[in-house]
Structures are given as structure tokens and as C-alpha cells.
Design an enzyme around this catalytic site. Structure first.
Site, short mmCIF file in Angstrom:
data_model
loop_
_atom_site.label_atom_id
_atom_site.label_comp_id
_atom_site.label_asym_id
_atom_site.label_seq_id
_atom_site.Cartn_x
_atom_site.Cartn_y
_atom_site.Cartn_z
N ALA A 317 0.84 -1.21 0.00
CA ALA A 317 0.00 0.00 0.00
C ALA A 317 0.87 1.25 0.00
O ALA A 317 0.59 2.22 -0.72
CB ALA A 317 -0.92 0.00 1.21
N TRP A 320 2.42 1.61 -3.40
CA TRP A 320 1.45 2.06 -4.39
C TRP A 320 1.36 3.58 -4.42
O TRP A 320 1.17 4.18 -5.48
CB TRP A 320 0.07 1.47 -4.07
CG TRP A 320 -1.02 1.97 -4.96
CD1 TRP A 320 -1.35 1.51 -6.20
CD2 TRP A 320 -1.93 3.05 -4.70
NE1 TRP A 320 -2.41 2.23 -6.73
CE2 TRP A 320 -2.79 3.18 -5.81
CE3 TRP A 320 -2.11 3.91 -3.61
CZ2 TRP A 320 -3.80 4.13 -5.88
CZ3 TRP A 320 -3.12 4.86 -3.68
CH2 TRP A 320 -3.95 4.96 -4.80
N HIS A 321 1.53 4.21 -3.27
CA HIS A 321 1.40 5.67 -3.21
C HIS A 321 2.56 6.39 -3.90
O HIS A 321 2.40 7.54 -4.32
CB HIS A 321 1.30 6.13 -1.76
CG HIS A 321 -0.06 5.96 -1.17
ND1 HIS A 321 -0.48 4.78 -0.60
CD2 HIS A 321 -1.11 6.82 -1.07
CE1 HIS A 321 -1.72 4.93 -0.17
NE2 HIS A 321 -2.14 6.15 -0.44
N GLY A 322 3.70 5.76 -4.00
CA GLY A 322 4.81 6.44 -4.66
C GLY A 322 6.09 5.65 -4.59
O GLY A 322 6.27 4.78 -3.74
N PHE A 458 -0.03 10.21 -7.47
CA PHE A 458 0.02 8.79 -7.18
C PHE A 458 -0.63 7.95 -8.27
O PHE A 458 -0.57 6.76 -8.22
CB PHE A 458 -0.66 8.50 -5.83
CG PHE A 458 -0.10 9.33 -4.70
CD1 PHE A 458 1.25 9.57 -4.62
CD2 PHE A 458 -0.94 9.88 -3.76
CE1 PHE A 458 1.77 10.35 -3.58
CE2 PHE A 458 -0.44 10.64 -2.72
CZ PHE A 458 0.91 10.89 -2.62
#
Length: 458
Positions: A317, A320-322, A458
């Protein structure tokens, strides 16, 4: 094109809604309007990526059709791998190359890669669809229906992460039903609330925290007062920025007779980290639960295995954001907190709600500092400042009214969807107040440069 821009709100959206309702009696015409408007909306950001978006849709449609013909799971694995390869190539390849070069003592020159807007969101949509095909929970849709689902402009670039079975069937119904005027009224009011969150609160809060984080990135450690003010301002900024986008997206869809899933439910009133993730970015949370955590074994396994499942899920997770170690660390910190929460639950002990709320809010605030920092050294300086390593100081609050209002709404008030869709009742004064607020927000937008939504990156 930004939702929070005069051109979108005054020109694009009214034109699309007018065309949509003008042809509302024809399913094919409505579909044509939605697809065309969505491609124009995406193309106004960068026309070069419209063929890429269409190519992604075509690739996944061909995979779905191949699965429908031959029922071989290899097709689905190929589709999932292809989506992940595209996401990895655009979002993570340059970062991984930099990590490898730094390990050898070299200097990495960043690659000129432009991340397609909304890539992470619509890749997740396609992966969930392919997985559902394999589970027998989806069917092969017509290309036009699948294209409309993926490109639907209110949720195209930053969610909510909508599943096929939540959206595609809604396109079949005409918006001119018994609920039309209520949908338009409540949808426009929710759009206005989201606009107020973004323009009136989030952008102003950003001006309070950005200079402190930028200075920390340049090597200047803040004092305690400045660090705490920046941390609180960013905690509020990211909430009002992203929930504001979600409100606008849900509101616009409702104005077209489409209901999107809620994405936020007063997350800063959570009494535990588990409760926080039931309230924050809820469509991402359920994706992680249904497509990563549960397939890994979820909580139907030994305690150590469950801890590992949580850590892997939240680590992904964060990633996934960066592409950055701060995002990975942020995800792992939340994974560790969730693992501790699971262990605590197994003991049968109960923490007072006020204690759980204080601890959760403090944890979320501190981890937002890691999330916002440009790199780990910056995060270290900010956290050291919060701990008083550079003295107490005396920060001046530039916008005390905005900060106070944001705190009140985030910590006490109901969620915007609850307020608009459940509590509010039609009234002339509400229409007048909403119109005046809309005009004021338009003037406010015109008086300063537009600020992209945080989750666009993102």
C-alpha cells in the site's frame, strides 16, 4: 483539466451535463457523451496519453475476450502481469534504477518519465476486473461498456476505485427518473462541499506546511512549534484535499444519476488504526483486503503468518502511493500498527475510546510526516523538530481561522456524505447560500494559481 478550476466548473461540466440530459432517452447516445467527455477531459491534461489510455483498455478487453473464449487462466495472468508491468515501468523503474546505482556508489541521472495521470487508479480497476473474471464474479463486457467504465471522468484520475459490478449496470438506467432533481440537487451540493474543502481549506493549509517541509528538505531543522504546526496543517491538508476530490467526484456522478462508493468517513475520529483504515480511502482499503490480504491468508492463519500478511499488504500500500522509501516506511509503520492491534485484540483487553482516539490520531499525524517528507533525512529532521531537538520556538499561525475551522470539521463534524445525502433537507435558503458560496469560491480560484490535487501524483 482540474476539477477545481473555473474552466471545468463553468464550461466543461455544464456542457457535459446539458448534452447528457439532452440525449438521456438513448442509452447509446448517453454512452457516447460520457466516453467523448471523458477522453476530452483526460486529453486536456496531455493528449499524448489518450492513445495510451485507449491501448490499456483494448489490451484488457482482449484479455477478457480470450478468457471468455478459452477459459485458460494463463490469459488472466498475462493481463495482470501486463498491467503491473506498465505500472512498474512508468512509476518504479527510474526509482529502482536509482537505488541500484546508489548501491554501486554511482550517480543516477533521473529518466525523463512522465507518469500518466491516474495510472495507479485505473490499473487497480483493471486488475480487480481480471481477478473477478477468474473468480467467476464478472462477465466479459462489450468494449463500449468497458471503455465507459474505465474512462468515466469523475473517477478516472484519482478514484474512488470503483469496481465493474458497482458501475457498469448503472449506465443502463436513464437519469430522468423519479430521483432526477434530488440527485442533481444533492450532487451539486456535494460538489460544492468538495470544492470548499479543496479551495477554501486544503490549499490554504498547504501554504502553512509546505515552507517548513521544504526548508527541512534543504537541511534546516525546524523548532518544535514550527514542526508541530506543519505536521498538523499537512494532516488536515491531505484529508481535505483528497476527500474534497472524492466529494466532487461522487457529487458529479450523482448529478448524472450514478452513485459511486464513498471514500471517506470522518477518519480522524477513528478509535484505532484498524478503524482508521475503515474510514480512510475506503475503496483502496477494500481493494487491499480483497485482492491482497485475504488471498495471502488474511486472519485465517497462525498469528505470525497474520502479522506477515498485514506487513506485506501495507508495505505494498505504501509503495502504491509512490516510488520512495518514505512511502514504503509509511506503509510498514501502518502495517506494524495494525499487527499490534490484532495482537491486542487477541488478548481480549479493551482500551477506552478516548485513549484509542488520542493514540490513533497521534500515530496518524506522525506517520503523515514521513509520508509528506521528500526523503528519509527530511522526515528525520521533521520528527526531531516535533520532539524538540531544535528548541521550542514560537511559530506564528498565518491563517488561524482556517486552521481552527479545519480542526473542527475534521475532529467533530460528520462526514460530508452523511451531511449532504442524509441530514440536509431541501430549502430555499440552502440554494441561495450554496450559490453565493460557489461564486465566492470561483473568485478565490481566479485569484491564485491552481493547485493540483495531492493524489494526482500517485
Amino acid at each position: 483539466m482540474l476539477f477545481a478550476s473555473q474552466s471545468f466548473l463553468v464550461v466543461f461540466l455544464p456542457l457535459v451535463l446539458g448534452l447528457y440530459y439532452a440525449v438521456s432517452g438513448s442509452r447509446a447516445a448517453r454512452q457516447g457523451v460520457v466516453i467523448a467527455a471523458s477522453l476530452v477531459f483526460y486529453g486536456l491534461w496531455d493528449w499524448r496519453f489518450v492513445p495510451f489510455l485507449l491501448g490499456m483498455v483494448g489490451f484488457n478487453q482482449m484479455v477478457a475476450m480470450a478468457w471468455g473464449c478459452w477459459r485458460r487462466r494463463e490469459w488472466l495472468w498475462l493481463g495482470i502481469a501486463g498491467n503491473l508491468l506498465v505500472l512498474g515501468g512508468f512509476k518504479y523503474a527510474d526509482w529502482l534504477a536509482g537505488c541500484l546505482v546508489s548501491l554501486t556508489g554511482g550517480i543516477h541521472m533521473p529518466w525523463p518519465v512522465v507518469l500518466p495521470l491516474g495510472l495507479s487508479f485505473f490499473v487497480f480497476q483493471k486488475i480487480s476486473y481480471l481477478v473477478d473474471l477468474g473468480r467467476g464474479q464478472a462477465r466479459v463486457y462489450r468494449l463500449a461498456d468497458f471503455l465507459e467504465f474505465v474512462t468515466f471522468f469523475p473517477q478516472l484520475v484519482a478514484g474512488p476505485i470503483v469496481r465493474h459490478n458497482e458501475l457498469i449496470w448503472q449506465f443502463d438506467a436513464s437519469p430522468r427518473g423519479a430521483m432526477m432533481w434530488e440527485n442533481i440537487g444533492r450532487g451539486s451540493l456535494l460538489l460544492l462541499v468538495g470544492l470548499g474543502k479543496k479551495v477554501g481549506l486544503a490549499d490554504t493549509l498547504g501554504s502553512m506546511c509546505t515552507p517548513v517541509f521544504d526548508a527541512a528538505h534543504m537541511g534546516h531543522a525546524p523548532d518544535m512549534a514550527a514542526a508541530w504546526l506543519a505536521a498538523v496543517a499537512y494532516m488536515l491538508q491531505i484529508y481535505f484535499d483528497f476527500s474534497g476530490y472524492s466529494d466532487m467526484a461522487i457529487g458529479m456522478a450523482l448529478m448524472m444519476g450514478i452513485r459511486l462508493p464513498f471514500n471517506f468517513n470522518a477518519p480522524y475520529r477513528a478509535v484505532s488504526v484498524r478503524d482508521f483504515w475503515r474510514r480512510w480511502h475506503m475503496t483502496l482499503s477494500r481493494f487491499l483486503r480483497d485482492y491482497i490480504y485475504i488471498p495471502l491468508g488474511g486472519n485465517r492463519c497462525a498469528p505470525l503468518r497474520q502479522v506477515a500478511n498485514v506487513m506485506v499488504t501495507m508495505g505494498l500500500a505504501g509503495l502504491w502511493h509512490g516510488a520512495g522509501w518514505t512511502f514504503v516506511l509509511w506503509g510498514l509503520l501502518h502495517g506494524a500498527a495494525l499487527a499490534v492491534a490484532h495482537v491486542w485484540t487477541r488478548t481480549g483487553r479493551v482500551m477506552p475510546r478516548w485513549g484509542g482516539r488520542v493514540l490513533t490520531l497521534a500515530f496518524v499525524l506522525l506517520t503523515w510526516v514521513v509520508f509528506r517528507a521528500a526523503d528519509l533525512p527530511t522526515a528525520g529532521r521533521m520528527l526531531a523538530g516535533i520532539g524538540g531537538a531544535q528548541g521550542i520556538g514560537a511559530a506564528s499561525v498565518r491563517h488561524p481561522v482556517v486552521l481552527g475551522l479545519a480542526l473542527l470539521v475534521a475532529l467533530v463534524g460528520p462526514s460530508s456524505q452523511e451531511a449532504v445525502l442524509e441530514r440536509m433537507r431541501p430549502a430555499p435558503w440552502l440554494a441561495v447560500a450554496g450559490g453565493m458560496a460557489f461564486v465566492l469560491l470561483l473568485f478565490l480560484m481566479g485569484g491564485r494559481p491552481p493547485e493540483p490535487f495531492i493524489y494526482f501524483q500517485f
